[in-house]
Design a protein around this motif. Structure first.
Motif, PDB file in Angstrom:
ATOM      1  N   ILE A 168       0.846  -1.193   0.000  1.00 22.16           N
ATOM      2  CA  ILE A 168       0.000   0.000   0.000  1.00 22.16           C
ATOM      3  C   ILE A 168       0.884   1.247   0.000  1.00 22.16           C
ATOM      4  CG2 ILE A 168      -1.830   1.258   1.179  1.00 22.16           C
ATOM      5  CD1 ILE A 168      -2.646  -1.483   0.053  1.00 22.16           C
ATOM      6  N   ARG A 169       0.572   2.163  -0.880  1.00 25.74           N
ATOM      7  CA  ARG A 169       1.299   3.431  -0.976  1.00 25.74           C
ATOM      8  C   ARG A 169       0.393   4.553  -0.467  1.00 25.74           C
ATOM      9  NH1 ARG A 169       4.406   0.271  -0.902  1.00 25.74           N
ATOM     10  NH2 ARG A 169       5.788  -0.527  -2.519  1.00 25.74           N
ATOM     11  N   HIS A 170       1.006   5.621   0.012  1.00 31.95           N
ATOM     12  CA  HIS A 170       0.176   6.722   0.505  1.00 31.95           C
ATOM     13  C   HIS A 170       0.867   8.054   0.271  1.00 31.95           C
ATOM     14  CE1 HIS A 170       2.884   7.021   3.929  1.00 31.95           C
ATOM     15  NE2 HIS A 170       2.189   8.033   4.400  1.00 31.95           N
ATOM     16  N   GLU A 171       0.040   9.079   0.229  1.00 34.43           N
ATOM     17  CA  GLU A 171       0.533  10.453   0.052  1.00 34.43           C
ATOM     18  C   GLU A 171      -0.389  11.392   0.804  1.00 34.43           C
ATOM     19  OE1 GLU A 171       1.139  13.702  -3.548  1.00 34.43           O
ATOM     20  OE2 GLU A 171       1.296  11.561  -3.959  1.00 34.43           O
ATOM     21  N   ARG A 172       0.186  12.352   1.477  1.00 32.32           N
ATOM     22  CA  ARG A 172      -0.609  13.327   2.216  1.00 32.32           C
ATOM     23  C   ARG A 172      -1.074  14.435   1.271  1.00 32.32           C
ATOM     24  NH1 ARG A 172       0.744  13.521   8.005  1.00 32.32           N
ATOM     25  NH2 ARG A 172      -0.547  11.687   7.654  1.00 32.32           N
ATOM     26  N   LEU A 173      -2.380  14.678   1.290  1.00 28.13           N
ATOM     27  CA  LEU A 173      -2.954  15.728   0.458  1.00 28.13           C
ATOM     28  C   LEU A 173      -3.133  17.038   1.213  1.00 28.13           C
ATOM     29  CD1 LEU A 173      -5.761  13.734  -1.411  1.00 28.13           C
ATOM     30  CD2 LEU A 173      -3.581  14.516  -2.358  1.00 28.13           C
ATOM     31  N   TYR A 174      -3.388  16.919   2.523  1.00 32.42           N
ATOM     32  CA  TYR A 174      -3.747  18.135   3.258  1.00 32.42           C
ATOM     33  C   TYR A 174      -3.554  17.906   4.754  1.00 32.42           C
ATOM     34  CZ  TYR A 174      -6.803  21.536   5.550  1.00 32.42           C
ATOM     35  OH  TYR A 174      -7.291  22.499   6.366  1.00 32.42           O
ATOM     36  N   SER A 175      -3.124  18.935   5.460  1.00 31.53           N
ATOM     37  CA  SER A 175      -3.060  18.912   6.920  1.00 31.53           C
ATOM     38  C   SER A 175      -3.816  20.125   7.440  1.00 31.53           C
ATOM     39  CB  SER A 175      -1.608  18.952   7.414  1.00 31.53           C
ATOM     40  OG  SER A 175      -0.935  17.762   7.081  1.00 31.53           O
ATOM     41  N   GLY A 176      -4.741  19.903   8.362  1.00 29.80           N
ATOM     42  CA  GLY A 176      -5.548  21.001   8.871  1.00 29.80           C
ATOM     43  C   GLY A 176      -5.868  20.836  10.336  1.00 29.80           C
ATOM     44  N   GLU A 177      -6.952  21.466  10.766  1.00 35.29           N
ATOM     45  CA  GLU A 177      -7.296  21.468  12.184  1.00 35.29           C
ATOM     46  C   GLU A 177      -8.768  21.172  12.393  1.00 35.29           C
ATOM     47  OE1 GLU A 177      -7.322  25.343  14.091  1.00 35.29           O
ATOM     48  OE2 GLU A 177      -7.431  26.327  12.146  1.00 35.29           O
ATOM     49  N   TYR A 178      -9.069  20.644  13.573  1.00 37.96           N
ATOM     50  CA  TYR A 178     -10.446  20.445  13.996  1.00 37.96           C
ATOM     51  C   TYR A 178     -10.953  21.725  14.655  1.00 37.96           C
ATOM     52  CZ  TYR A 178     -10.217  15.347  13.451  1.00 37.96           C
ATOM     53  OH  TYR A 178     -10.120  14.073  12.956  1.00 37.96           O
ATOM     54  N   VAL A 179     -12.244  22.018  14.448  1.00 37.10           N
ATOM     55  CA  VAL A 179     -12.862  23.180  15.081  1.00 37.10           C
ATOM     56  C   VAL A 179     -14.251  22.786  15.583  1.00 37.10           C
ATOM     57  CG1 VAL A 179     -11.616  24.912  13.725  1.00 37.10           C
ATOM     58  CG2 VAL A 179     -13.773  23.966  12.852  1.00 37.10           C
TER      59      VAL A 179
END
Length: 326
Positions: A168-179
């Motif tokens: 399985i390969r993976h890539e991060r698309l986005y990093s954000g926050e919970y509100v």
């Protein structure tokens, strides 16, 4: 063993089995029978003097020697393939159907742009959406049920970051926050959200399983607090509608607020406690890694993610809206 006497065709079989983690699926990929694949692996075992692959209830598990060997085999075969079969991919003539797994909110956010790209660049590409009801999509990818999964998979991403033998390969698309999210005229929509007020409120939890315990509850337990979860739902769209028409408070990734369909009637507030960042990851199987059409799809999702981040509401803008409402 002498390398001069090694049948290099066995390495193609080894690569397929490592990729699929299953002899039957590898046989299908290679257009061979399952006994022929088993025989090839047996010959390679004898040549290398290692078991290489151990049968399990779910397929096969590689030995440490196999895990160490596979990257070199994978790289060599990829180089040979590139040399003898130069890529001449024309996306405008591609004929492909992809099965994607996403949560409803992620799909609502990404699919309009993806459809526009298909209409403009790849009229022969079709998309089939599969419900994402788990934080562990790897079995779906291993079985070939889906071609790509997009979502928040914290445990999977952490494991893949140091695991060497996974297909399985993976890539991060986005990093954000919970509100914290609530309706505009909610009693807590004025001023800074306080921990006591947050814990006293009634809450809605987006839970794929229906289990009334999540990341927020774990964070609250660490500081000796708790909340009442009045309602669980399994869709972000539903969560937005309910919260917009009640006094329930929910916690959402900030980038998904727009996809609830109720963003105009909602406000978000910073949480009065710490939560880890929320990540949007893209997962796919090694078998699809070199497919030009699949790579085109992944590149499109990367571009859409970058564009979406530029349109996210900033704190100052949201604060200004809340001040006007108050």
């Amino acid at each position: 063993m002498s390398f001069l006497t090694l049948d290099l065709n066995l390495l193609r079989v080894f690569d397929a089995v490592m990729t699929e983690q299953n002899l039957t699926r590898a046989a299908g990929h290679l257009a061979m029978t399952q006994p022929a694949v088993s025989n090839a692996i047996k010959r390679l075992r004898e040549s290398l003097g290692d078991e290489l692959l151990i049968r399990t209830a779910y397929g096969v598990k590689p030995t440490p020697r196999a895990e160490a060997l596979w990257p070199a085999v994978r790289q060599a075969l990829a180089a040979l393939e590139a040399a003898v079969m130069p890529e001449t991919f024309d996306v405008s003539k591609a004929q492909a159907t992809f099965r994607l797994a996403m949560a409803d909110a992620t799909a609502a956010l990404w699919l309009p742009s993806l459809v526009r790209s298909i209409e403009k660049e790849a009229p022969g590409v079709n998309i089939r959406m599969v419900p994402l009801t788990t934080r562990e999509p790897r079995p779906m990818l291993l079985r070939g049920d889906i071609d790509l999964a997009v979502g928040f998979f914290p445990g999977v991403a952490a494991q893949l970051s140091y695991e060497t033998g996974s297909p399985i390969r993976h890539e991060r698309l986005y990093s954000g926050e919970y509100v914290a999210v609530m309706r505009k005229h909610h009693p807590l929509a004025q001023g800074k959200l306080q921990l006591d007020d947050y814990c006293k409120a009634d809450h809605l939890l987006v839970s794929f399983s229906g289990r009334a315990h999540g990341l927020v509850d774990e964070a609250l337990a660490q500081i000796g607090r708790e909340r009442r979860i009045l309602l669980t739902v399994n869709q972000f769209f539903t969560a937005g509608r309910v919260v917009a028409n009640s006094d329930l408070v929910t916690v959402l990734p900030k980038h998904l607020i727009a996809s609830t369909g109720a963003a105009d009637t909602l406000v978000w507030r910073e949480l009065p406690f710490q939560l880890p960042a929320v990540h949007l990851d893209m997962l796919w199987h090694e078998r699809d890694g070199r497919s030009p059409a699949h790579r085109w799809l992944r590149n499109n999702l990367e571009a859409m993610s970058a564009a979406a981040q530029k349109t996210l509401p900033q704190k100052s803008e949201t604060t200004e809206v809340m001040e006007k409402v108050a």
